[in-house]
Design a protein around this motif. Structure first.
Motif, PDB file in Angstrom:
ATOM      1  N   LEU A  69     -36.694  30.640  82.949  1.00 18.76           N
ATOM      2  CA  LEU A  69     -36.999  29.949  81.698  1.00 18.76           C
ATOM      3  C   LEU A  69     -38.411  30.326  81.274  1.00 18.76           C
ATOM      4  O   LEU A  69     -39.370  30.083  82.011  1.00 18.76           O
ATOM      5  CB  LEU A  69     -36.889  28.426  81.882  1.00 18.76           C
ATOM      6  N   GLU A  70     -38.531  30.910  80.105  1.00 15.76           N
ATOM      7  CA  GLU A  70     -39.831  31.396  79.653  1.00 15.76           C
ATOM      8  C   GLU A  70     -40.764  30.251  79.244  1.00 15.76           C
ATOM      9  O   GLU A  70     -40.325  29.239  78.696  1.00 15.76           O
ATOM     10  CB  GLU A  70     -39.656  32.352  78.472  1.00 15.76           C
ATOM     11  N   SER A  71     -42.046  30.448  79.510  1.00 10.16           N
ATOM     12  CA  SER A  71     -43.115  29.568  79.044  1.00 10.16           C
ATOM     13  C   SER A  71     -44.188  30.444  78.406  1.00 10.16           C
ATOM     14  O   SER A  71     -44.223  31.657  78.625  1.00 10.16           O
ATOM     15  CB  SER A  71     -43.729  28.783  80.205  1.00 10.16           C
ATOM     16  N   ILE A  72     -45.074  29.834  77.639  1.00 12.69           N
ATOM     17  CA  ILE A  72     -46.206  30.594  77.131  1.00 12.69           C
ATOM     18  C   ILE A  72     -47.067  31.040  78.306  1.00 12.69           C
ATOM     19  O   ILE A  72     -47.017  30.461  79.397  1.00 12.69           O
ATOM     20  CB  ILE A  72     -47.036  29.790  76.114  1.00 12.69           C
ATOM     21  N   ASP A  73     -47.855  32.062  78.089  1.00 17.62           N
ATOM     22  CA  ASP A  73     -48.713  32.582  79.141  1.00 17.62           C
ATOM     23  C   ASP A  73     -49.752  31.531  79.551  1.00 17.62           C
ATOM     24  O   ASP A  73     -50.365  30.897  78.682  1.00 17.62           O
ATOM     25  CB  ASP A  73     -49.414  33.842  78.634  1.00 17.62           C
ATOM     26  N   PRO A  74     -49.968  31.319  80.859  1.00 15.06           N
ATOM     27  CA  PRO A  74     -50.976  30.335  81.274  1.00 15.06           C
ATOM     28  C   PRO A  74     -52.358  30.582  80.694  1.00 15.06           C
ATOM     29  O   PRO A  74     -53.091  29.627  80.406  1.00 15.06           O
ATOM     30  CB  PRO A  74     -50.978  30.473  82.801  1.00 15.06           C
ATOM     31  N   ALA A  75     -52.728  31.845  80.491  1.00 12.66           N
ATOM     32  CA  ALA A  75     -54.043  32.132  79.903  1.00 12.66           C
ATOM     33  C   ALA A  75     -54.126  31.625  78.468  1.00 12.66           C
ATOM     34  O   ALA A  75     -55.163  31.104  78.037  1.00 12.66           O
ATOM     35  CB  ALA A  75     -54.314  33.641  79.943  1.00 12.66           C
ATOM     36  N   THR A  76     -53.030  31.752  77.723  1.00  9.78           N
ATOM     37  CA  THR A  76     -52.990  31.215  76.355  1.00  9.78           C
ATOM     38  C   THR A  76     -53.089  29.697  76.383  1.00  9.78           C
ATOM     39  O   THR A  76     -53.815  29.088  75.569  1.00  9.78           O
ATOM     40  CB  THR A  76     -51.686  31.645  75.653  1.00  9.78           C
ATOM     41  N   PHE A  77     -52.368  29.092  77.287  1.00  7.95           N
ATOM     42  CA  PHE A  77     -52.404  27.636  77.457  1.00  7.95           C
ATOM     43  C   PHE A  77     -53.831  27.165  77.736  1.00  7.95           C
ATOM     44  O   PHE A  77     -54.328  26.227  77.098  1.00  7.95           O
ATOM     45  CB  PHE A  77     -51.465  27.258  78.602  1.00  7.95           C
ATOM     46  N   LEU A  78     -54.508  27.843  78.671  1.00  9.08           N
ATOM     47  CA  LEU A  78     -55.872  27.440  79.027  1.00  9.08           C
ATOM     48  C   LEU A  78     -56.842  27.670  77.885  1.00  9.08           C
ATOM     49  O   LEU A  78     -57.758  26.870  77.658  1.00  9.08           O
ATOM     50  CB  LEU A  78     -56.329  28.207  80.267  1.00  9.08           C
ATOM     51  N   GLU A  79     -56.656  28.772  77.152  1.00 13.24           N
ATOM     52  CA  GLU A  79     -57.549  29.048  76.025  1.00 13.24           C
ATOM     53  C   GLU A  79     -57.433  27.956  74.968  1.00 13.24           C
ATOM     54  O   GLU A  79     -58.446  27.500  74.410  1.00 13.24           O
ATOM     55  CB  GLU A  79     -57.204  30.417  75.434  1.00 13.24           C
ATOM     56  N   ASN A 134     -34.538  25.906  71.573  1.00 13.30           N
ATOM     57  CA  ASN A 134     -33.339  26.743  71.610  1.00 13.30           C
ATOM     58  C   ASN A 134     -33.038  27.209  73.033  1.00 13.30           C
ATOM     59  O   ASN A 134     -31.873  27.212  73.469  1.00 13.30           O
ATOM     60  CB  ASN A 134     -33.502  27.948  70.679  1.00 13.30           C
ATOM     61  N   ALA A 135     -34.090  27.596  73.765  1.00 11.94           N
ATOM     62  CA  ALA A 135     -33.903  28.028  75.154  1.00 11.94           C
ATOM     63  C   ALA A 135     -33.434  26.868  76.027  1.00 11.94           C
ATOM     64  O   ALA A 135     -32.571  27.032  76.903  1.00 11.94           O
ATOM     65  CB  ALA A 135     -35.196  28.616  75.697  1.00 11.94           C
ATOM     66  N   ASP A 136     -33.999  25.679  75.798  1.00 11.16           N
ATOM     67  CA  ASP A 136     -33.601  24.506  76.575  1.00 11.16           C
ATOM     68  C   ASP A 136     -32.141  24.137  76.318  1.00 11.16           C
ATOM     69  O   ASP A 136     -31.404  23.783  77.254  1.00 11.16           O
ATOM     70  CB  ASP A 136     -34.496  23.308  76.224  1.00 11.16           C
ATOM     71  N   ALA A 161     -34.245  18.685  72.929  1.00 11.35           N
ATOM     72  CA  ALA A 161     -33.093  19.446  73.408  1.00 11.35           C
ATOM     73  C   ALA A 161     -32.126  18.601  74.225  1.00 11.35           C
ATOM     74  O   ALA A 161     -30.901  18.660  74.020  1.00 11.35           O
ATOM     75  CB  ALA A 161     -33.568  20.642  74.235  1.00 11.35           C
ATOM     76  N   ALA A 162     -32.644  17.804  75.157  1.00 10.84           N
ATOM     77  CA  ALA A 162     -31.763  17.021  76.019  1.00 10.84           C
ATOM     78  C   ALA A 162     -30.960  16.014  75.215  1.00 10.84           C
ATOM     79  O   ALA A 162     -29.783  15.761  75.493  1.00 10.84           O
ATOM     80  CB  ALA A 162     -32.580  16.310  77.095  1.00 10.84           C
ATOM     81  N   ARG A 163     -31.583  15.459  74.193  1.00 12.62           N
ATOM     82  CA  ARG A 163     -30.887  14.445  73.401  1.00 12.62           C
ATOM     83  C   ARG A 163     -29.874  15.080  72.456  1.00 12.62           C
ATOM     84  O   ARG A 163     -28.829  14.499  72.180  1.00 12.62           O
ATOM     85  CB  ARG A 163     -31.910  13.592  72.669  1.00 12.62           C
ATOM     86  N   LEU A 164     -30.167  16.266  71.957  1.00 19.70           N
ATOM     87  CA  LEU A 164     -29.191  16.952  71.116  1.00 19.70           C
ATOM     88  C   LEU A 164     -27.947  17.337  71.913  1.00 19.70           C
ATOM     89  O   LEU A 164     -26.824  17.294  71.396  1.00 19.70           O
ATOM     90  CB  LEU A 164     -29.818  18.198  70.487  1.00 19.70           C
ATOM     91  N   VAL A 165     -28.146  17.692  73.173  1.00 20.29           N
ATOM     92  CA  VAL A 165     -27.017  18.062  74.028  1.00 20.29           C
ATOM     93  C   VAL A 165     -26.345  16.820  74.616  1.00 20.29           C
ATOM     94  O   VAL A 165     -25.166  16.847  74.965  1.00 20.29           O
ATOM     95  CB  VAL A 165     -27.482  19.027  75.138  1.00 20.29           C
ATOM     96  N   GLY A 166     -27.096  15.707  74.718  1.00 19.17           N
ATOM     97  CA  GLY A 166     -26.537  14.473  75.260  1.00 19.17           C
ATOM     98  C   GLY A 166     -26.683  14.336  76.760  1.00 19.17           C
ATOM     99  O   GLY A 166     -25.835  13.747  77.436  1.00 19.17           O
ATOM    100  N   VAL A 167     -27.784  14.897  77.308  1.00 28.60           N
ATOM    101  CA  VAL A 167     -28.055  14.806  78.743  1.00 28.60           C
ATOM    102  C   VAL A 167     -29.193  13.814  78.966  1.00 28.60           C
ATOM    103  O   VAL A 167     -30.228  13.902  78.302  1.00 28.60           O
ATOM    104  CB  VAL A 167     -28.444  16.187  79.312  1.00 28.60           C
ATOM    105  N   PRO A 168     -29.052  12.863  79.899  1.00 25.59           N
ATOM    106  CA  PRO A 168     -30.159  11.936  80.180  1.00 25.59           C
ATOM    107  C   PRO A 168     -31.402  12.675  80.651  1.00 25.59           C
ATOM    108  O   PRO A 168     -31.309  13.600  81.462  1.00 25.59           O
ATOM    109  CB  PRO A 168     -29.595  11.035  81.291  1.00 25.59           C
TER     110      PRO A 168
END
Length: 407
Positions: free
Chosen positions: A56-66, A85-87, A110-117
């Protein structure tokens, strides 16, 4: 009937991967199938090969820290849309009975659109129900420019508006889905069918929280790894030891300054770099490695110096050691504010950290017994609030409920 759990870790920091890894390992494998999704950013915290694994992709940690370092929202609208969309694709593929997310903020849609607790893992200092405490600014450029003392006052006045501005991107998407907007960052970070506080109530109290908000206790993770070859040499050193790690989100450029201040105050230094920089001190009382078994390192130290985040701070308190936090982002400042209020440590912002201030803080912790006494008291409380027992109980409660409508 076996139920399936999906743990989703937002791989922008080690803590957000470690906590769901610990919880996934605490559930009864006779009753549950485990799926785990993350980006593989932190292999030192590898999931079990027995779990069903999903990239599952995430933003780059360096971008997050910046972005954190500049006080900006950590996700753009485009990034959140891609996350959602990925979720949704992940949930439809994994088909869990419940999803447990750590800082995967897109799951609230995402979880609520799919109906997952959805069970959302967070720290209680982000709760809308957290009892008031004096706020301090994070280490952002304007604070260094104006001085932290002055900017702290401005920050307290500006925080309600700034908090709302950090919700702008997610609120735009929620509006498109016909979902009410968040009014604060606290609502944003603590949204779920059940919200799990990885804290103890006495350290980070809340008031008026609904039954869907529950404390599970501090989640303490330490890498399962061999001790380095120099371990026994460090343990036999007659000087008091300090364990130093700035983790995956601290200001690593300060590491040499911190080590020099500790040596000047008569400490021997055990250093973990979290793989973020090469650190090779030639001093005979400095031992370093990329990663260390953090709980063991804290146990043989007199105190711990870290970035102030809950991951290492709770390692320290779990063995009754006081904490000196060198904080960069607001989450770290909030963690250390509570620890400082409890008398078990103190903190500096990275931008205000000087050799003189470091030595003053080190000397205070080393010479004032109250720091150690309060850390030991918190150690006892943490031992009585074990996530390995609390989480499975709350999970059974969660699976007996229908997922709530999106708030």
């Amino acid at each position: 009937m076996r139920r399936k759990l999906l743990f989703v870790a937002e791989g922008v920091s080690l803590a957000h991967v470690a906590r769901p890894t610990v919880l996934a390992g605490a559930v009864d494998r006779q009753a549950y199938d485990i799926a785990f999704a993350s980006n593989g950013q932190f292999p030192v915290c590898a999931p079990s090969p027995d779990w069903e694994l999903h990239p599952l992709e995430s933003i780059d940690p360096a971008t997050f820290l910046e972005r954190l370092g500049r006080g900006k929202p950590v996700y753009t609208e485009a990034e959140l849309t891609a996350y959602i969309n990925a979720d949704i694709a992940l949930l439809q593929k994994a088909k869990p009975d419940c999803v447990i997310g750590d800082f995967r903020l897109s799951l609230t849609i995402a979880a609520r659109l799919v109906g997952v607790p959805l069970m959302s893992l967070c720290n209680a200092h982000w709760s809308p129900y957290a009892t008031a405490t004096k706020m301090f600014a994070p280490d952002i450029p304007i604070a260094r420019l104006l001085s932290f003392g002055l900017f702290d006052k401005i920050f307290r006045l500006a925080w309600p508006m700034a908090s709302k501005s950090h919700c702008a991107a997610i609120n735009k998407i929620r509006k498109q889905q016909g979902i009410p907007s968040y009014s604060s960052l606290q609502e944003y970070y603590c949204d779920g069918d059940m919200v799990l506080y990885a804290d103890i109530p006495s350290l980070t109290p809340t008031s008026g929280a609904p039954a869907t908000h529950q404390y599970i206790g501090p989640i303490v993770w330490s890498p399962a790894m061999a001790r380095p070859a120099w371990w026994n040499e460090a343990m036999s050193s007659p000087e008091p030891r300090v364990y130093i790690t700035l983790g995956s989100t601290g200001s690593v450029d300060l590491l040499p300054t911190i080590v020099e201040a500790c040596l000047a105050e008569g400490f021997a230094c055990i250093v973990a770099t979290a793989g973020r920089q090469a650190f090779d001190s030639k001093h005979p009382k400095v031992w370093a490695a990329s990663y260390l078994p953090g709980v063991d390192a804290a146990q043989i130290a007199s105190l711990v110096i870290c970035n102030g985040g809950s991951a290492t701070a709770f390692q320290s308190l779990a063995v009754g050691r006081p904490v000196l936090g060198i904080c960069s982002n607001l989450d770290q400042v909030l963690t250390m504010t509570r620890i400082q209020d409890a008398g078990a440590g103190t903190f500096l912002r990275a931008g205000e950290t000087t050799p003189a201030k470091l030595r003053t803080a080190l000397r205070a912790i080393a010479t004032q017994p109250n720091y150690g006494m309060r850390a030991a008291a918190l150690q006892r409380e943490m031992a009585e609030c074990a996530p390995a027992q609390r989480f499975p109980m709350l999970l059974r409660r969660m699976l007996g409920r229908e997922p709530a409508q999106a708030r």
